[in-house]
Design an enzyme around this catalytic site. Structure first.
Site, PDB file in Angstrom:
ATOM      1  N   LYS A 134       1.170  -2.203  -6.790  1.00 20.26           N
ATOM      2  CA  LYS A 134       2.072  -0.996  -7.686  1.00 20.26           C
ATOM      3  C   LYS A 134       0.922  -0.261  -8.290  1.00 20.26           C
ATOM      4  O   LYS A 134       1.253   0.997  -8.106  1.00 20.26           O
ATOM      5  CB  LYS A 134       2.838  -1.921  -8.660  1.00 20.26           C
ATOM      6  N   ASP A 148       7.900  -0.675  -7.734  1.00 17.59           N
ATOM      7  CA  ASP A 148       7.975  -1.321  -8.920  1.00 17.59           C
ATOM      8  C   ASP A 148       9.483  -2.005  -8.937  1.00 17.59           C
ATOM      9  O   ASP A 148      10.106  -1.748  -7.746  1.00 17.59           O
ATOM     10  CB  ASP A 148       7.878  -0.531 -10.464  1.00 17.59           C
TER      11      ASP A 148
END
Length: 219
Positions: free
Chosen positions: A127, A145
């Site tokens: 991420k 996310d």
């Protein structure tokens, strides 16, 4: 939703986003004209931390040090105080110093511009790596996310169990022209409209497209 509806859905998201507050990392990116180092550090600070805390903590830290060499002039305790009350601030201070040393020793103080190298840095997951590519370098990457994972699954665009699987599916199916902006838009949308619990479906412009997978209560 049908995957063929993605342009209309994306356009509606863009329109709604105009009225929303930008995520903290996006603000840092704009303030620094896409400085990969400050984007990386603010990403690290943001993990499990409220957005407003991330922004304030990052700005305090960068006022003292905005590059790896200057960061290493600060002690662990000084960084802890500057980024507090970010979650896990003690661990994050150590991570920041460790990464700064690696950047100086191995990368001529430059933040790597590819995901595979970024994830070799301790504390940097996919991420964060994807977000550095997007916000630090302005290049397309799929940053997934919890908001991106949740919303694409609720819509029915993907059917996945983990953010990692969602990233894989989005890389296959989401047109590349949407990659750079989709994370910042959905972070804001996920905070204000498509919330984890009791999403505001009555205020959502995507209501007619959404499969509402996993939604048990809504407003």
């Amino acid at each position: 939703m049908k995957r063929s509806d993605i342009k209309e859905v994306y356009d509606l998201l863009e329109k709604a986003y105009i009225e929303m507050d930008e995520p903290s990392v996006t603000k840092i990116s704009k303030q620094t004209k896409r400085d990969p180092f400050r984007v990386l550090v603010s990403c690290l600070i943001s993990l499990r931390t409220k957005d407003e805390v991330t922004l304030a903590s990052s700005e305090r830290l960068f006022a003292k040090a905005d590059n790896p060499a200057d960061m290493l002039k600060l002690s662990n305790e000084e960084i802890e105080k500057l980024i507090y009350p970010a979650g896990f601030y003690k661990t994050k201070a150590k991570t920041i110093l460790n990464i700064c040393q690696i950047l100086i020793n191995e990368y001529n103080s430059k933040v790597p511009d590819d995901i595979d190298t970024l994830v070799t840095l301790k504390g940097v997951g996919r991420k964060t790596a994807n977000l550095v590519i997007v916000e630090g370098y302005g290049e397309p990457a799929v940053c997934v996310d919890t908001h991106v994972h949740r919303i694409f699954n609720r819509l029915g665009y993907v059917k996945t169990k983990t953010p990692e699987k969602t990233e894989t599916e989005l890389r296959k199916h989401l047109p590349k022209k949407y990659w750079i902006r989709i994370n910042e838009i959905l972070v804001a949308y996920g905070r204000e409209i498509c919330r984890p619990v009791s999403p505001r479906c009555s205020a959502c412009g995507l209501d007619s497209f959404c499969d509402k997978n996993g939604v048990t209560s809504r407003r």
